[in-house]
Design a protein around this motif. Structure first.
Motif: not given
Ligand code: SF4
Ligand SMILES: Cc1cc2nc3c(=O)[nH]c(=O)nc-3n(C[C@H](O)[C@H](O)[C@H](O)COP(=O)(O)OP(=O)(O)OC[C@H]3O[C@@H](n4cnc5c(N)ncnc54)[C@H](O)[C@@H]3O)c2cc1C
Ligand code: SF4
Length: 394
Positions: A12, A15-16, A18, A56
């Protein structure tokens, strides 16, 4: 019951994306023991649709193409002086604002936490200038940037390669015409928790409150950059990249995010962004007559849109760079992620108990002679390694 998005947390990037992907609002970013943000899923809200995991972006490849490389300098000297490298970001951002658009970038928030925000005025751009060598919280900005581009507003989003990949994940891979993305050659991001503790240490050492902070003070030159903190009473702390304990630990990979050490978002030719910007390290060899030690940028135009955005900034003077090998020697982050420092684990074990101090950094960075020899061998050029293997028969 789902507790997090990725079963393998080290993948992970934080990035945020999700957080906004989840249709039930079941995901929030929470700090772990090392001080990095990770998604936490509220099991009472989650309906196990698995959309967060499917979207993701971590580890997924982007093939934006073979980048064109340029040395670039902003001819507006005041802008270049206030920027980390050659002032490319400000020129690109100004052009988007002039079209009635919005720009997203990283700023210092309350207590010098680093977060992504949007700006629609020139004044709003000023705090975005300058590198903050800490992971920013971009979850809300990703969602805001998506909403604005859906309303046909021109948007520039600037962030780490993995944050830009997160934005395209939110857009389900679409690349809307009114969205321009800019990332950078990325050494990796230090822990926000470690930076907060370092600031606490600085306050304690000086017995005063910090009123401003910069990671890229150019007063000693662009190449000899330093961190500078100003205190309420007027005193100042400055330290070059070889003196300031936080910069030393950052540049020696003591507290980068785990995902940074196996990052795929920064691979040469595979950045998701339209443009990749960086310091033009090695400028004294490439363009000696141009290098005034006030900051020059390296820019990769990854897409046609990126190239056109560069062309649309008359204040950006540029020169073509043909020799990628030279760039690699001067700026290793272009081609490979930074390896974790051998004492990363030891650092965090002590950090959890006692917090940040210059003595902790000193003791973690002090290597035994055997460790130094091994590390030199690990980072030796491929030709030398091949010769060593031939000689040792391994
Ligand atoms: S989408 Fe969510 S789980 Fe995937 S890298 Fe970004 S913060 Fe991490
Ligand atoms: C964590 C980090 C690691 C970097 N590693 C390298 C490297 O190894 N080699 C290299 O050549 N260059 C690296 N850079 C890029 C370099 O420091 C300059 O930011 C870049 O060259 C842009 O310079 P500029 O003069 O055009 O713009 P500036 O005015 O300095 O603009 C800075 C831009 O970076 C964004 N930004 C600042 N801090 C963050 C952050 N924490 N997270 C996301 N976005 C941020 C701002 O939003 C703004 O858009 C790194 C930058 C950061 C933030
Ligand atoms: S090194 Fe990779 S994972 Fe780490 S912040 Fe940069 S782009 Fe993201």
């Amino acid at each position: 019951m789902r507790k997090t998005v990725r079963s393998e947390a080290s993948a992970c990037t934080g990035c945020g994306a999700c957080v906004s992907v989840c249709p039930r609002g079941a995901i929030a970013m929470k700090p772990d023991g090392e001080g990095f943000l990770y998604p936490a899923v509220d099991g009472t809200l989650c309906v196990e649709c698995d959309l967060c995991e499917k979207r993701c972006p971590a580890g997924k490849a982007h093939k934006t193409g073979n980048p064109g490389a340029f040395g670039v300098k902003n001819t507006q000297e005041d802008v270049r002086a206030a920027s980390s490298s050659g002032g490319v970001f400000s020129a690109l951002a100004g052009a988007v604002l002039a079209r009635g658009g919005a720009v997203f970038g990283a700023v210092f928030g309350d207590g010098f936490s680093v977060e992504h925000v949007g700006a629609v005025t020139k004044d709003g751009l000023l705090p975005m200038r300058g590198s903050k060598y800490v992971q920013s919280d971009a979850a809300a900005a990703l969602s805001d940037a998506c909403s604005l581009q859906a309303r046909e507003i021109p948007v520039l989003f600037s962030g780490t390669p993995c944050q830009v990949a997160g934005l395209y994940a939110l857009l389900d891979g679409r690349r809307p015409e009114n969205l321009l993305t800019v990332d950078f050659v990325c050494h990796g991001v230090p822990s926000p928790g470690v930076f907060a503790s370092y600031l606490q240490w600085l306050r304690h050492e000086h017995g005063d409150e910090i009123v401003s902070y910069t990671f890229r003070d150019k007063r000693l030159g662009w190449k000899n950059f330093s961190a500078a903190a100003r205190f309420a009473g007027g005193a100042e702390h400055t330290g070059t990249q070889t003196e300031d304990p936080f910069l030393r630990g950052f540049l020696q990979n003591l507290y980068l995010r785990p995902s940074c050490h196996s990052c795929t978002a920064l691979r040469y030719g595979e950045h998701a962004a339209d443009l990749t910007i960086a310091d033009l390290w090695g400028a004294q060899e490439l363009f000696p007559e141009w290098d005034d030690d006030r900051g020059l940028s390296l820019v990769f135009a990854n897409t046609k849109k990126g190239r056109e955005a560069l062309d649309a900034c008359p204040e950006l003077e540029r020169r073509v760079i043909a020799d990628a090998g030279r760039m690699a020697r001067a700026n290793p982050s272009i081609f490979a992620p930074a390896p974790a420092h051998a004492h990363r684990r030891r650092f965090f074990k002590a950090f959890r108990r006692k917090g940040f101090s210059d003595r902790l950094i000193e003791s973690c960075l002090r290597e035994s002679r055997a460790e130094k020899a091994l590390s030199r061998l690990r980072h030796a050029p491929a030709g030398i390694l091949r010769r060593v293997k031939r000689l040792t028969g391994r």
